[in-house]
Motif scaffolding. Sequence first.
Motif, PDB file in Angstrom:
ATOM      1  N   SER A  33      19.408  48.420  10.943  1.00 15.11           N
ATOM      2  CA  SER A  33      18.026  48.889  11.049  1.00 15.11           C
ATOM      3  C   SER A  33      17.931  50.409  11.000  1.00 15.11           C
ATOM      4  O   SER A  33      17.034  50.968  10.366  1.00 15.11           O
ATOM      5  N   SER A  34      18.854  51.083  11.693  1.00 16.17           N
ATOM      6  CA  SER A  34      18.824  52.547  11.720  1.00 16.17           C
ATOM      7  C   SER A  34      20.197  53.092  12.080  1.00 16.17           C
ATOM      8  O   SER A  34      20.989  52.421  12.744  1.00 16.17           O
ATOM      9  N   ARG A  42      15.750  55.121   5.503  1.00 17.21           N
ATOM     10  CA  ARG A  42      15.698  53.660   5.583  1.00 17.21           C
ATOM     11  C   ARG A  42      16.332  53.012   4.355  1.00 17.21           C
ATOM     12  O   ARG A  42      17.001  51.973   4.466  1.00 17.21           O
ATOM     13  N   SER A  43      16.139  53.602   3.185  1.00 16.01           N
ATOM     14  CA  SER A  43      16.700  53.020   1.965  1.00 16.01           C
ATOM     15  C   SER A  43      18.216  52.948   2.006  1.00 16.01           C
ATOM     16  O   SER A  43      18.832  52.056   1.411  1.00 16.01           O
ATOM     17  N   GLN A  84      19.333  50.194   4.887  1.00 16.61           N
ATOM     18  CA  GLN A  84      19.068  48.810   4.491  1.00 16.61           C
ATOM     19  C   GLN A  84      20.222  48.254   3.666  1.00 16.61           C
ATOM     20  O   GLN A  84      20.569  47.077   3.774  1.00 16.61           O
TER      21      GLN A  84
END
Length: 337
Positions: free
Chosen positions: A282-283, A273-274, A277
């Motif tokens: 989102s992914s 996720r880091s 972002q």
Amino acid sequence: QLDIGLDFTLWNKVNVTTDYYNRKTQDLILANPVLATLGFPGNTITENIGQLKNTGVELSINSTNISRKNFSWTTNFNIAYSKNRVVSTNSNGDDIFGGFGIARPGVDLGTFYLIRWNGVNPQTGWATWKDASGNIKQYDPSLVKWTTVKDGATTSAITAADRVVLKGKTPYPKFYGGLSNSINFKGFDLGVDLQYAFGFYVYNSTLSSLETYTSQRNKTTELLSAWTTPGQVTDVPKLYWGDNQQSQASTRFLEKGDYVRIKNVALGYTLPRSVVQRMKISSLRIYVQAQNLYTITGYKGIDPEANANGNTNIGLGVDQFRPYLARTLTAGLNVSF
């Protein structure tokens, strides 16, 4: 109709579902024989006339084998056993044919109906078969002559009248199902799906055509094993141009279709996720996938799931120049915003 089901959970990790069924099907679609004078194509009318009894058991097991913070492994296994029996055909109880199969009261639907192959005579190299009474006969194409193997006496030809019902040999698997495993480790995910079927037969019409020694089409490498010397033991008769008997429809080309197929393998990686972002999404998952990767089978043809006769309930399980299943390799991205 009778259906009995049972669902239960073991150790909060294993979910089991099992079902038993006993069903009688009415109005089975069959090609009902009619008088030739009526003028219908094939002297049959397709009607809802038959009755069929089906019994079977289905079992499904879903298990969570490992469940930890950064590692998980789940398995889904399912298996089905199925058995059918023709209760009736038409009002006369007639045999009804389709492809190399038969519908006969008291017999499994689509049971193969063929002449019995008896191998190659190691002394002469000629093909041999059994007639309806079990007498072994051979054909000499050089003399255009049928003789009995026992004493060499001239005899009548092997014909379609010598076909027999091969009980237990049908194109319908007795056992079939699948096995799926899903593994996740940190951002990695791996999925492997297997498909299997056992207890069924396939008529290899492709091999029959490629072994026919009466035309100039391509030939199979099986012909390299053809009989050449007295005493030689082989399943391929002596080659004689114009022999139109040795490849006639018989159990010579009936094979077990049992297989296990690696249906799908997928490997992916989901970015942390880091990282995503900073990319303003989102992914993001990157993956590679292979479909129809490999089939484990003793069947000599291309695919044991072959069906040259289309949508039918009799005459399934015929491989007539079946093309290969495409082995597909793909790679891609799954992006969510």
